[in-house]
Design an enzyme around this catalytic site. Structure first.
Site, PDB file in Angstrom:
ATOM      1  N   TYR A   2       0.372   1.872  13.341  1.00 47.95           N
ATOM      2  CA  TYR A   2       1.060   2.901  12.443  1.00 47.95           C
ATOM      3  C   TYR A   2       0.709   4.223  13.182  1.00 47.95           C
ATOM      4  CZ  TYR A   2      -0.457  -1.225   9.539  1.00 47.95           C
ATOM      5  OH  TYR A   2      -0.864  -2.474   9.087  1.00 47.95           O
ATOM      6  N   HIS A  38       0.679  -1.058   0.174  1.00 49.22           N
ATOM      7  CA  HIS A  38       0.071   0.090   0.061  1.00 49.22           C
ATOM      8  C   HIS A  38       0.933   1.217  -0.146  1.00 49.22           C
ATOM      9  CE1 HIS A  38      -2.591  -2.721   2.503  1.00 49.22           C
ATOM     10  NE2 HIS A  38      -2.884  -2.878   1.154  1.00 49.22           N
TER      11      HIS A  38
END
Length: 189
Positions: free
Chosen positions: A134, A65
């Site tokens: 994240y 991604h």
């Protein structure tokens, strides 16, 4: 905590120093002062605005991604278990454009990565479960999502385990060639 440059331009590996005793352990996973000093940008750490976490079963692959537009900077760490984490530099003009690098992130050494804007990111869970955290520097905008297939031959990423599951979105991801031809040429035009 120390911070080291990786093989990929501008990607940093943050290496905490866990303290172990009879109770278990304690570690500082982030230090804004050390981070800002290493980047040479006072207040850079304050730009992180969103924290997210995923949990994956062994063999699951999430990725590859990235974000178009301004991209996003992120800090990535594995809070539980272990993952095989992979980055691909997608910044035209970068000295490491198109190169990949893999890292082991786990809950033993607590290493984590600073990933600047302009990278594809993905990982495979190596343990029964793996939690990946994240911290990103701007709100997620789904309109800027880009993806390249985890098994794209041009990238040649070697995943350590057989694939057990992947999302429909990741299974339908485009190729590296498509990213180069359509996405990046479209950005320049």
């Amino acid at each position: 905590m120390r911070i080291e440059q990786t093989e990929l331009a501008d990607v940093l590996e943050l290496i905490p120093r866990p303290f172990h005793d009879d109770r278990g352990l304690f570690t500082r996973t982030f230090d804004a002062e050390i981070f800002d000093e290493r980047l040479g940008v006072p207040g850079a750490s304050a730009s992180f605005v969103q924290d997210s976490q995923s949990r994956s079963a062994r063999g699951v692959i999430r990725g590859m991604h990235g974000r178009s537009g301004r991209g996003e900077a992120k800090l990535v760490r594995c809070a539980n278990g272990a993952v095989h984490d992979v980055l691909v530099d997608i910044r035209p003009g970068s000295p490491t454009f198109g190169r990949t690098q893999a890292f082991r992130l786990d809950d033993i050494e607590f290493r984590h990565l600073y990933v600047p804007p302009g990278f594809l990111h993905g990982f495979q869970a190596l343990t029964a479960t793996a939690d990946v955290c994240y911290r990103i520097d701007r709100p997620h905008d789904p309109a800027e999502d880009i993806a390249v297939a985890h098994d794209d031959a041009d990238l040649g990423i070697e995943w350590p385990l057989p694939l057990t599951a992947i999302s429909p979105r990741d299974a339908a991801a485009g190729s590296w060639e498509h990213l180069l031809r359509i996405v990046w040429q479209g950005r320049r035009g």
